[in-house]
Design an enzyme around this catalytic site. Structure first.
Site, PDB file in Angstrom:
ATOM      1  N   CYS A  41       0.855  -1.187   0.000  1.00  0.00           N
ATOM      2  CA  CYS A  41       0.000   0.000   0.000  1.00  0.00           C
ATOM      3  C   CYS A  41       0.894   1.240   0.000  1.00  0.00           C
ATOM      4  O   CYS A  41       1.832   1.323   0.772  1.00  0.00           O
ATOM      5  CB  CYS A  41      -0.874  -0.004   1.250  1.00  0.00           C
ATOM      6  SG  CYS A  41      -1.839   1.493   1.446  1.00  0.00           S
TER       7      CYS A  41
ATOM      8  N   CYS B   3       1.288   4.590   3.321  1.00  0.00           N
ATOM      9  CA  CYS B   3       2.311   4.836   4.355  1.00  0.00           C
ATOM     10  C   CYS B   3       3.651   4.279   3.882  1.00  0.00           C
ATOM     11  O   CYS B   3       3.703   3.186   3.343  1.00  0.00           O
ATOM     12  CB  CYS B   3       1.931   4.139   5.657  1.00  0.00           C
ATOM     13  SG  CYS B   3       0.335   4.630   6.294  1.00  0.00           S
TER      14      CYS B   3
ATOM     15  N   CYS C 277      -7.299  -0.477   8.353  1.00  0.00           N
ATOM     16  CA  CYS C 277      -6.220   0.497   8.165  1.00  0.00           C
ATOM     17  C   CYS C 277      -5.860   1.069   9.522  1.00  0.00           C
ATOM     18  O   CYS C 277      -6.717   1.647  10.202  1.00  0.00           O
ATOM     19  CB  CYS C 277      -6.657   1.592   7.199  1.00  0.00           C
ATOM     20  SG  CYS C 277      -5.458   2.926   7.115  1.00  0.00           S
TER      21      CYS C 277
ATOM     22  N   GLN D 152      -8.969  19.128   8.455  1.00  0.00           N
ATOM     23  CA  GLN D 152      -7.738  18.430   8.819  1.00  0.00           C
ATOM     24  C   GLN D 152      -8.090  16.942   8.994  1.00  0.00           C
ATOM     25  O   GLN D 152      -9.265  16.603   9.147  1.00  0.00           O
ATOM     26  CB  GLN D 152      -7.176  19.010  10.128  1.00  0.00           C
ATOM     27  CG  GLN D 152      -6.861  20.503  10.079  1.00  0.00           C
ATOM     28  CD  GLN D 152      -5.709  20.852   9.139  1.00  0.00           C
ATOM     29  OE1 GLN D 152      -4.863  20.016   8.842  1.00  0.00           O
ATOM     30  NE2 GLN D 152      -5.677  22.074   8.659  1.00  0.00           N
TER      31      GLN D 152
ATOM     32  N   GLU E  78     -10.433  33.229   1.000  1.00  0.00           N
ATOM     33  CA  GLU E  78     -10.637  31.800   0.725  1.00  0.00           C
ATOM     34  C   GLU E  78     -11.221  31.645  -0.680  1.00  0.00           C
ATOM     35  O   GLU E  78     -12.086  32.415  -1.084  1.00  0.00           O
ATOM     36  CB  GLU E  78     -11.579  31.218   1.806  1.00  0.00           C
ATOM     37  CG  GLU E  78     -12.129  29.844   1.560  1.00  0.00           C
ATOM     38  CD  GLU E  78     -11.074  28.755   1.423  1.00  0.00           C
ATOM     39  OE1 GLU E  78     -10.296  28.517   2.355  1.00  0.00           O
ATOM     40  OE2 GLU E  78     -11.052  28.120   0.341  1.00  0.00           O
TER      41      GLU E  78
ATOM     42  N   ASN F  87      -2.691  29.305   5.960  1.00  0.00           N
ATOM     43  CA  ASN F  87      -2.736  27.839   5.970  1.00  0.00           C
ATOM     44  C   ASN F  87      -3.109  27.372   4.557  1.00  0.00           C
ATOM     45  O   ASN F  87      -4.207  26.907   4.313  1.00  0.00           O
ATOM     46  CB  ASN F  87      -3.777  27.369   7.006  1.00  0.00           C
ATOM     47  CG  ASN F  87      -3.891  25.857   7.129  1.00  0.00           C
ATOM     48  OD1 ASN F  87      -4.919  25.344   7.542  1.00  0.00           O
ATOM     49  ND2 ASN F  87      -2.853  25.135   6.769  1.00  0.00           N
TER      50      ASN F  87
ATOM     51  N   CYS G 224       0.988  21.702   5.262  1.00  0.00           N
ATOM     52  CA  CYS G 224       1.226  20.251   5.161  1.00  0.00           C
ATOM     53  C   CYS G 224       2.259  19.975   4.067  1.00  0.00           C
ATOM     54  O   CYS G 224       2.537  18.832   3.753  1.00  0.00           O
ATOM     55  CB  CYS G 224      -0.077  19.525   4.845  1.00  0.00           C
ATOM     56  SG  CYS G 224      -0.725  20.001   3.247  1.00  0.00           S
TER      57      CYS G 224
HETATM   58  C1  SAM Z   1      -4.966  23.172   3.957  1.00  0.00           C
HETATM   59  S1  SAM Z   1      -6.551  23.867   3.659  1.00  0.00           S
HETATM   60  C2  SAM Z   1      -6.819  24.685   5.209  1.00  0.00           C
HETATM   61  C3  SAM Z   1      -8.232  25.011   5.534  1.00  0.00           C
HETATM   62  C4  SAM Z   1      -8.495  25.417   6.987  1.00  0.00           C
HETATM   63  N1  SAM Z   1      -7.540  26.390   7.465  1.00  0.00           N
HETATM   64  C5  SAM Z   1      -8.484  24.192   7.875  1.00  0.00           C
HETATM   65  O1  SAM Z   1      -7.556  24.041   8.680  1.00  0.00           O
HETATM   66  O2  SAM Z   1      -9.409  23.385   7.763  1.00  0.00           O
HETATM   67  C6  SAM Z   1      -6.151  25.140   2.547  1.00  0.00           C
HETATM   68  C7  SAM Z   1      -7.263  26.112   2.249  1.00  0.00           C
HETATM   69  O3  SAM Z   1      -6.757  27.067   1.289  1.00  0.00           O
HETATM   70  C8  SAM Z   1      -7.772  27.330   0.349  1.00  0.00           C
HETATM   71  N2  SAM Z   1      -7.137  27.808  -0.886  1.00  0.00           N
HETATM   72  C9  SAM Z   1      -6.443  27.077  -1.781  1.00  0.00           C
HETATM   73  N3  SAM Z   1      -6.056  27.851  -2.810  1.00  0.00           N
HETATM   74  C10 SAM Z   1      -6.505  29.093  -2.554  1.00  0.00           C
HETATM   75  C11 SAM Z   1      -6.428  30.324  -3.262  1.00  0.00           C
HETATM   76  N4  SAM Z   1      -5.813  30.396  -4.442  1.00  0.00           N
HETATM   77  N5  SAM Z   1      -7.003  31.421  -2.717  1.00  0.00           N
HETATM   78  C12 SAM Z   1      -7.620  31.333  -1.509  1.00  0.00           C
HETATM   79  N6  SAM Z   1      -7.742  30.176  -0.805  1.00  0.00           N
HETATM   80  C13 SAM Z   1      -7.183  29.077  -1.310  1.00  0.00           C
HETATM   81  C14 SAM Z   1      -8.465  25.988   0.191  1.00  0.00           C
HETATM   82  O4  SAM Z   1      -9.742  26.116  -0.398  1.00  0.00           O
HETATM   83  C15 SAM Z   1      -8.487  25.483   1.619  1.00  0.00           C
HETATM   84  O5  SAM Z   1      -9.643  25.891   2.294  1.00  0.00           O
END
Ligand code: SAM
Length: 391
Positions: A10, A13, A89, A210, A263, A317, A343
Protein backbone atom coordinates in the site's frame (compact mmCIF):
# COMPACT_ATOMS: atom_id res chain seq x y z
CA UNK A 1 3.20 -0.81 17.80
CA UNK A 2 1.07 -2.99 15.51
CA UNK A 3 2.40 -3.96 12.11
CA UNK A 4 0.44 -3.04 9.02
CA UNK A 5 -0.16 -6.17 6.94
CA UNK A 6 -0.49 -4.08 3.74
CA UNK A 7 2.98 -2.55 4.07
CA UNK A 8 4.87 -2.06 1.75
CA UNK A 9 2.33 -2.82 -1.03
CA UNK A 10 0.00 0.00 0.00
CA UNK A 11 1.50 3.35 -0.93
CA UNK A 12 -0.47 5.22 1.75
CA UNK A 13 2.31 4.84 4.35
CA UNK A 14 6.02 4.60 3.68
CA UNK A 15 7.43 4.40 7.22
CA UNK A 16 5.91 1.34 8.91
CA UNK A 17 9.35 -0.31 8.82
CA UNK A 18 10.96 2.56 10.77
CA UNK A 19 10.86 2.97 14.54
CA UNK A 20 8.99 6.15 15.48
CA UNK A 21 12.15 7.83 16.85
CA UNK A 22 13.75 7.36 13.41
CA UNK A 23 10.67 8.79 11.67
CA UNK A 24 10.93 11.82 13.94
CA UNK A 25 14.63 12.31 13.13
CA UNK A 26 13.94 11.97 9.37
CA UNK A 27 11.20 14.60 9.44
CA UNK A 28 13.29 17.06 11.42
CA UNK A 29 16.21 16.50 9.03
CA UNK A 30 13.94 16.98 6.01
CA UNK A 31 12.68 20.32 7.31
CA UNK A 32 16.20 21.38 8.34
CA UNK A 33 17.45 20.60 4.80
CA UNK A 34 14.70 22.76 3.31
CA UNK A 35 15.67 25.61 5.62
CA UNK A 36 19.30 25.35 4.47
CA UNK A 37 18.35 25.00 0.77
CA UNK A 38 16.25 28.14 1.01
CA UNK A 39 19.07 30.02 2.77
CA UNK A 40 17.00 30.70 5.85
CA UNK A 41 18.74 31.22 9.18
CA UNK A 42 19.10 28.27 11.55
CA UNK A 43 16.03 27.69 13.71
CA UNK A 44 15.51 24.95 16.30
CA UNK A 45 12.73 22.56 15.24
CA UNK A 46 10.42 21.19 17.91
CA UNK A 47 8.71 17.88 17.08
CA UNK A 48 5.25 17.26 18.53
CA UNK A 49 3.62 13.86 18.23
CA UNK A 50 -0.13 13.28 18.33
CA UNK A 51 0.24 9.50 18.55
CA UNK A 52 1.82 6.87 16.31
CA UNK A 53 -1.35 5.63 14.57
CA UNK A 54 -5.18 5.55 14.62
CA UNK A 55 -5.50 9.31 14.36
CA UNK A 56 -7.68 9.81 11.31
CA UNK A 57 -11.36 10.77 11.46
CA UNK A 58 -11.92 10.78 7.71
CA UNK A 59 -10.81 8.43 4.96
CA UNK A 60 -10.95 8.63 1.16
CA UNK A 61 -10.85 5.38 -0.80
CA UNK A 62 -11.96 3.73 -4.03
CA UNK A 63 -14.57 1.04 -4.58
CA UNK A 64 -14.12 -1.04 -7.72
CA UNK A 65 -15.71 -4.23 -9.04
CA UNK A 66 -13.21 -7.00 -9.80
CA UNK A 67 -14.45 -9.06 -12.75
CA UNK A 68 -12.14 -11.98 -11.88
CA UNK A 69 -13.25 -12.55 -8.30
CA UNK A 70 -16.68 -11.02 -8.97
CA UNK A 71 -16.38 -9.04 -5.77
CA UNK A 72 -15.93 -5.41 -4.92
CA UNK A 73 -12.54 -4.19 -3.76
CA UNK A 74 -12.44 -1.30 -1.29
CA UNK A 75 -9.10 0.35 -0.69
CA UNK A 76 -6.12 2.34 -1.86
CA UNK A 77 -3.89 2.10 -4.92
CA UNK A 78 -0.41 0.56 -4.73
CA UNK A 79 2.75 1.62 -6.59
CA UNK A 80 1.57 -0.22 -9.72
CA UNK A 81 -1.79 1.56 -9.68
CA UNK A 82 -3.56 -1.61 -8.61
CA UNK A 83 -6.31 -1.28 -6.06
CA UNK A 84 -5.44 -3.07 -2.81
CA UNK A 85 -8.28 -4.64 -0.88
CA UNK A 86 -7.98 -2.95 2.53
CA UNK A 87 -10.04 -4.28 5.40
CA UNK A 88 -8.25 -2.70 8.30
CA UNK A 89 -6.22 0.50 8.17
CA UNK A 90 -4.16 1.36 11.23
CA UNK A 91 -4.35 5.06 10.35
CA UNK A 92 -8.08 5.17 11.11
CA UNK A 93 -9.34 6.02 14.58
CA UNK A 94 -11.21 2.97 15.98
CA UNK A 95 -14.60 4.74 15.50
CA UNK A 96 -13.78 5.33 11.80
CA UNK A 97 -12.51 1.76 11.33
CA UNK A 98 -15.80 0.51 12.71
CA UNK A 99 -17.90 2.43 10.16
CA UNK A 100 -15.46 1.50 7.37
CA UNK A 101 -16.03 -2.19 8.16
CA UNK A 102 -19.79 -1.62 8.23
CA UNK A 103 -19.80 0.32 4.95
CA UNK A 104 -17.62 -2.13 3.05
CA UNK A 105 -19.85 -5.06 4.03
CA UNK A 106 -22.81 -3.56 2.09
CA UNK A 107 -23.84 -4.84 -1.36
CA UNK A 108 -22.77 -2.40 -4.11
CA UNK A 109 -25.23 -3.73 -6.72
CA UNK A 110 -28.44 -2.56 -8.37
CA UNK A 111 -31.20 -4.42 -10.24
CA UNK A 112 -30.22 -7.51 -8.27
CA UNK A 113 -26.81 -8.33 -9.67
CA UNK A 114 -25.42 -5.38 -11.62
CA UNK A 115 -22.30 -4.17 -9.81
CA UNK A 116 -21.28 -0.55 -9.31
CA UNK A 117 -18.17 -0.45 -11.50
CA UNK A 118 -16.02 2.15 -9.80
CA UNK A 119 -16.28 5.23 -7.62
CA UNK A 120 -14.71 7.32 -4.89
CA UNK A 121 -15.93 7.38 -1.30
CA UNK A 122 -15.17 9.53 1.73
CA UNK A 123 -16.23 8.30 5.15
CA UNK A 124 -16.35 10.54 8.18
CA UNK A 125 -17.14 9.95 11.80
CA UNK A 126 -18.12 13.02 13.80
CA UNK A 127 -16.99 13.90 17.35
CA UNK A 128 -20.46 12.77 18.49
CA UNK A 129 -20.22 9.46 16.63
CA UNK A 130 -22.41 10.34 13.61
CA UNK A 131 -21.58 8.38 10.48
CA UNK A 132 -21.19 10.05 7.09
CA UNK A 133 -20.40 8.91 3.57
CA UNK A 134 -19.83 10.92 0.42
CA UNK A 135 -20.37 8.90 -2.74
CA UNK A 136 -18.68 10.33 -5.82
CA UNK A 137 -19.92 7.86 -8.45
CA UNK A 138 -20.85 8.39 -12.11
CA UNK A 139 -24.20 10.11 -12.72
CA UNK A 140 -25.48 6.96 -14.45
CA UNK A 141 -24.68 4.75 -11.46
CA UNK A 142 -26.13 7.28 -8.99
CA UNK A 143 -29.37 7.31 -10.99
CA UNK A 144 -29.45 3.50 -10.98
CA UNK A 145 -28.86 3.42 -7.21
CA UNK A 146 -31.66 5.96 -6.67
CA UNK A 147 -34.08 3.92 -8.82
CA UNK A 148 -33.07 0.65 -7.19
CA UNK A 149 -33.02 2.12 -3.65
CA UNK A 150 -31.66 -1.02 -1.93
CA UNK A 151 -28.08 0.08 -1.17
CA UNK A 152 -29.08 3.67 -0.35
CA UNK A 153 -31.95 2.54 1.92
CA UNK A 154 -29.51 0.24 3.72
CA UNK A 155 -27.14 3.15 4.27
CA UNK A 156 -29.95 5.33 5.69
CA UNK A 157 -31.25 2.42 7.78
CA UNK A 158 -27.74 2.05 9.23
CA UNK A 159 -27.82 5.76 10.23
CA UNK A 160 -25.34 6.95 7.63
CA UNK A 161 -25.76 10.54 6.42
CA UNK A 162 -25.25 10.23 2.68
CA UNK A 163 -23.87 12.97 0.46
CA UNK A 164 -23.75 12.53 -3.29
CA UNK A 165 -21.65 13.89 -6.15
CA UNK A 166 -19.49 16.96 -6.59
CA UNK A 167 -22.31 19.26 -5.46
CA UNK A 168 -22.59 17.42 -2.14
CA UNK A 169 -26.36 16.84 -2.47
CA UNK A 170 -27.85 15.14 0.55
CA UNK A 171 -29.87 11.96 0.30
CA UNK A 172 -33.25 12.19 2.02
CA UNK A 173 -36.41 10.10 2.34
CA UNK A 174 -39.52 11.93 1.16
CA UNK A 175 -42.92 10.22 1.26
CA UNK A 176 -41.21 6.84 1.26
CA UNK A 177 -39.03 7.70 -1.76
CA UNK A 178 -35.37 8.63 -1.95
CA UNK A 179 -34.54 12.11 -3.21
CA UNK A 180 -31.47 14.29 -3.59
CA UNK A 181 -31.87 17.53 -1.65
CA UNK A 182 -29.73 20.62 -1.14
CA UNK A 183 -26.43 20.09 0.70
CA UNK A 184 -26.88 19.91 4.48
CA UNK A 185 -23.95 21.10 6.60
CA UNK A 186 -23.49 19.20 9.85
CA UNK A 187 -20.96 19.10 12.68
CA UNK A 188 -18.50 16.65 11.17
CA UNK A 189 -15.47 18.24 12.78
CA UNK A 190 -14.46 20.48 15.61
CA UNK A 191 -12.05 23.17 16.60
CA UNK A 192 -11.16 24.56 20.02
CA UNK A 193 -11.15 27.84 21.86
CA UNK A 194 -7.99 29.02 23.60
CA UNK A 195 -8.93 27.08 26.74
CA UNK A 196 -9.21 23.86 24.75
CA UNK A 197 -13.02 23.77 24.81
CA UNK A 198 -14.44 22.26 21.60
CA UNK A 199 -16.32 24.42 19.08
CA UNK A 200 -18.24 22.49 16.45
CA UNK A 201 -17.54 23.22 12.78
CA UNK A 202 -20.42 23.04 10.32
CA UNK A 203 -19.67 21.64 6.90
CA UNK A 204 -20.26 18.98 4.32
CA UNK A 205 -18.69 15.54 4.38
CA UNK A 206 -17.02 16.59 1.12
CA UNK A 207 -15.59 19.83 2.55
CA UNK A 208 -11.94 19.97 3.55
CA UNK A 209 -10.98 19.42 7.18
CA UNK A 210 -7.74 18.43 8.82
CA UNK A 211 -7.43 14.61 9.02
CA UNK A 212 -8.01 14.35 12.78
CA UNK A 213 -9.48 16.71 15.36
CA UNK A 214 -6.91 15.44 17.87
CA UNK A 215 -3.97 16.62 15.77
CA UNK A 216 -5.92 19.75 14.75
CA UNK A 217 -6.31 20.61 18.44
CA UNK A 218 -2.53 20.75 18.76
CA UNK A 219 -2.26 23.10 15.76
CA UNK A 220 -4.93 25.39 17.20
CA UNK A 221 -3.30 25.29 20.64
CA UNK A 222 0.14 26.34 19.30
CA UNK A 223 -1.42 29.13 17.27
CA UNK A 224 -3.43 30.44 20.22
CA UNK A 225 -0.37 30.32 22.48
CA UNK A 226 1.64 32.45 20.06
CA UNK A 227 -1.22 34.90 19.63
CA UNK A 228 -1.55 35.18 23.39
CA UNK A 229 2.18 35.54 23.99
CA UNK A 230 3.03 38.05 21.27
CA UNK A 231 -0.10 40.17 20.78
CA UNK A 232 0.19 43.75 21.96
CA UNK A 233 -3.54 43.87 22.62
CA UNK A 234 -5.98 41.33 24.00
CA UNK A 235 -7.71 41.41 20.64
CA UNK A 236 -5.92 41.66 17.33
CA UNK A 237 -6.79 42.06 13.67
CA UNK A 238 -5.83 39.01 11.65
CA UNK A 239 -5.48 38.58 7.90
CA UNK A 240 -6.12 34.93 7.07
CA UNK A 241 -5.42 32.92 3.92
CA UNK A 242 -7.22 29.57 3.48
CA UNK A 243 -9.89 29.75 6.18
CA UNK A 244 -11.88 26.75 4.91
CA UNK A 245 -14.60 25.85 7.43
CA UNK A 246 -12.87 27.90 10.10
CA UNK A 247 -10.57 25.51 11.98
CA UNK A 248 -8.53 28.52 13.08
CA UNK A 249 -10.94 31.36 12.21
CA UNK A 250 -13.61 30.30 14.71
CA UNK A 251 -11.02 29.91 17.44
CA UNK A 252 -9.63 33.41 16.76
CA UNK A 253 -13.11 34.93 16.70
CA UNK A 254 -14.05 33.24 19.98
CA UNK A 255 -11.01 34.89 21.62
CA UNK A 256 -12.27 38.29 20.48
CA UNK A 257 -9.90 38.79 17.52
CA UNK A 258 -11.13 40.29 14.24
CA UNK A 259 -10.50 38.24 11.11
CA UNK A 260 -10.41 39.09 7.41
CA UNK A 261 -10.50 35.68 5.76
CA UNK A 262 -9.41 35.10 2.15
CA UNK A 263 -10.64 31.80 0.73
CA UNK A 264 -11.24 30.43 -2.77
CA UNK A 265 -13.85 27.82 -1.85
CA UNK A 266 -17.40 29.13 -2.01
CA UNK A 267 -19.09 26.25 -0.16
CA UNK A 268 -16.82 26.23 2.89
CA UNK A 269 -16.88 30.06 3.07
CA UNK A 270 -20.65 30.04 3.05
CA UNK A 271 -20.74 27.40 5.79
CA UNK A 272 -18.20 29.35 7.86
CA UNK A 273 -20.18 32.55 7.46
CA UNK A 274 -23.47 30.89 8.50
CA UNK A 275 -21.90 29.16 11.46
CA UNK A 276 -20.10 32.31 12.68
CA UNK A 277 -23.47 34.10 12.55
CA UNK A 278 -25.08 31.25 14.49
CA UNK A 279 -22.38 31.59 17.17
CA UNK A 280 -22.86 35.37 17.28
CA UNK A 281 -19.34 36.01 15.96
CA UNK A 282 -20.00 37.50 12.54
CA UNK A 283 -19.47 41.13 13.52
CA UNK A 284 -15.75 40.39 13.76
CA UNK A 285 -15.50 38.35 10.54
CA UNK A 286 -15.16 39.41 6.91
CA UNK A 287 -14.78 36.74 4.25
CA UNK A 288 -13.50 37.46 0.76
CA UNK A 289 -14.04 34.65 -1.72
CA UNK A 290 -11.63 34.64 -4.67
CA UNK A 291 -8.49 33.01 -5.99
CA UNK A 292 -5.94 34.89 -3.88
CA UNK A 293 -3.06 33.34 -5.78
CA UNK A 294 -3.95 35.91 -8.38
CA UNK A 295 -6.16 38.53 -6.81
CA UNK A 296 -5.52 40.94 -3.97
CA UNK A 297 -8.12 41.80 -1.33
CA UNK A 298 -8.74 45.16 -2.96
CA UNK A 299 -9.78 43.35 -6.17
CA UNK A 300 -12.56 41.65 -4.19
CA UNK A 301 -13.88 44.87 -2.65
CA UNK A 302 -16.50 47.19 -4.09
CA UNK A 303 -15.01 49.76 -6.51
CA UNK A 304 -13.08 52.57 -4.81
CA UNK A 305 -13.07 50.92 -1.41
CA UNK A 306 -9.55 50.16 -0.21
CA UNK A 307 -8.33 47.76 2.40
CA UNK A 308 -7.88 50.26 5.23
CA UNK A 309 -7.47 47.65 7.97
CA UNK A 310 -4.21 47.47 9.81
CA UNK A 311 -3.43 43.84 10.41
CA UNK A 312 -1.42 42.88 13.45
CA UNK A 313 -1.21 39.24 12.42
CA UNK A 314 -1.25 37.27 9.20
CA UNK A 315 -2.32 33.66 9.54
CA UNK A 316 -1.84 31.47 6.49
CA UNK A 317 -2.74 27.84 5.97
CA UNK A 318 -2.48 27.26 2.23
CA UNK A 319 -2.83 24.04 0.24
CA UNK A 320 0.27 22.38 -1.29
CA UNK A 321 0.51 25.15 -3.87
CA UNK A 322 1.53 27.64 -1.17
CA UNK A 323 0.76 31.36 -1.13
CA UNK A 324 2.03 32.50 -4.54
CA UNK A 325 1.00 36.17 -5.02
CA UNK A 326 -0.50 36.34 -1.51
CA UNK A 327 3.04 36.75 -0.09
CA UNK A 328 2.91 40.31 -1.52
CA UNK A 329 -0.39 40.84 0.26
CA UNK A 330 1.12 39.65 3.53
CA UNK A 331 4.14 41.94 3.15
CA UNK A 332 1.82 44.87 2.37
CA UNK A 333 -0.41 44.08 5.36
CA UNK A 334 1.84 45.58 8.08
CA UNK A 335 1.36 42.42 10.13
CA UNK A 336 3.81 42.29 13.02
CA UNK A 337 3.77 38.49 12.98
CA UNK A 338 2.90 35.74 10.54
CA UNK A 339 1.84 32.24 11.51
CA UNK A 340 2.30 29.79 8.65
CA UNK A 341 0.70 26.31 8.94
CA UNK A 342 1.44 23.92 6.10
CA UNK A 343 1.23 20.25 5.16
CA UNK A 344 3.73 20.85 2.36
CA UNK A 345 7.02 22.19 3.72
CA UNK A 346 8.54 22.68 0.24
CA UNK A 347 6.10 25.45 -0.71
CA UNK A 348 6.22 26.83 2.85
CA UNK A 349 10.04 27.15 2.64
CA UNK A 350 9.76 28.90 -0.74
CA UNK A 351 7.20 31.35 0.65
CA UNK A 352 9.20 32.01 3.83
CA UNK A 353 12.25 32.70 1.67
CA UNK A 354 10.19 35.26 -0.20
CA UNK A 355 8.92 36.80 3.03
CA UNK A 356 12.42 36.89 4.52
CA UNK A 357 13.10 40.35 3.05
CA UNK A 358 10.74 41.70 5.76
CA UNK A 359 10.27 38.83 8.23
CA UNK A 360 12.53 36.65 10.40
CA UNK A 361 11.65 33.05 11.16
CA UNK A 362 11.60 32.87 14.97
CA UNK A 363 9.92 29.55 15.79
CA UNK A 364 9.36 26.34 13.88
CA UNK A 365 7.53 23.19 14.90
CA UNK A 366 6.51 19.92 13.35
CA UNK A 367 3.12 18.55 14.32
CA UNK A 368 3.16 14.93 13.23
CA UNK A 369 -0.35 14.70 11.77
CA UNK A 370 0.72 11.91 9.43
CA UNK A 371 2.68 9.31 11.42
CA UNK A 372 4.08 6.31 9.50
CA UNK A 373 4.41 8.48 6.37
CA UNK A 374 6.97 11.01 5.19
CA UNK A 375 4.38 13.82 5.48
CA UNK A 376 4.08 16.21 8.39
CA UNK A 377 2.51 19.53 9.29
CA UNK A 378 4.85 22.48 9.85
CA UNK A 379 3.95 25.47 11.97
CA UNK A 380 6.15 28.55 11.68
CA UNK A 381 6.17 31.90 13.44
CA UNK A 382 7.71 34.91 11.67
CA UNK A 383 8.34 38.35 13.10
CA UNK A 384 8.52 41.54 11.09
CA UNK A 385 12.00 43.09 10.94
CA UNK A 386 12.21 46.52 12.46
CA UNK A 387 12.97 48.28 9.14
CA UNK A 388 9.97 46.51 7.63
CA UNK A 389 7.45 48.31 9.84
CA UNK A 390 5.16 50.71 8.08
CA UNK A 391 4.98 53.94 10.02
C1 SAM B 1 -4.97 23.17 3.96
S1 SAM B 1 -6.55 23.87 3.66
C2 SAM B 1 -6.82 24.68 5.21
C3 SAM B 1 -8.23 25.01 5.53
C4 SAM B 1 -8.50 25.42 6.99
N1 SAM B 1 -7.54 26.39 7.46
C5 SAM B 1 -8.48 24.19 7.87
O1 SAM B 1 -7.56 24.04 8.68
O2 SAM B 1 -9.41 23.38 7.76
C6 SAM B 1 -6.15 25.14 2.55
C7 SAM B 1 -7.26 26.11 2.25
O3 SAM B 1 -6.76 27.07 1.29
C8 SAM B 1 -7.77 27.33 0.35
N2 SAM B 1 -7.14 27.81 -0.89
C9 SAM B 1 -6.44 27.08 -1.78
N3 SAM B 1 -6.06 27.85 -2.81
C10 SAM B 1 -6.50 29.09 -2.55
C11 SAM B 1 -6.43 30.32 -3.26
N4 SAM B 1 -5.81 30.40 -4.44
N5 SAM B 1 -7.00 31.42 -2.72
C12 SAM B 1 -7.62 31.33 -1.51
N6 SAM B 1 -7.74 30.18 -0.81
C13 SAM B 1 -7.18 29.08 -1.31
C14 SAM B 1 -8.46 25.99 0.19
O4 SAM B 1 -9.74 26.12 -0.40
C15 SAM B 1 -8.49 25.48 1.62
O5 SAM B 1 -9.64 25.89 2.29
Amino acid sequence: MNDCSYFPQCRGCTHWDKPYAEQQALKIQNLRDLIVQHELPHCEIEFLSCGESQLRHRVDFTVQYDEVTQKHIFGFYNQNKQLLDIQKCLQMAPSLQSIYSEFTSLPFFYKGDIPIKKGSVRLRVSPHGQKGCWLDFSNVEIKELLDDQILLQKLLDSDFFVEIGQKGKSLIRLNGNLKLADPQPRSWFQTYDRYGQPISMQGLISDFTQPSWESASLLVQITNQWLHEFSKNQTSTILEFGSGLGQFTLSFLKSGHRVTACEVDQSSSQNLSLHAAHLGLSDRLQIHVADFHRKSIVDTMPIQQTDSSIYEWAFVNPARSGLKKFTEQVIASSADYIIYVSCYPQSMATDIQQLSSCYDLIDLKIVDQFPQTDHYESVALLKRQHHGFKE
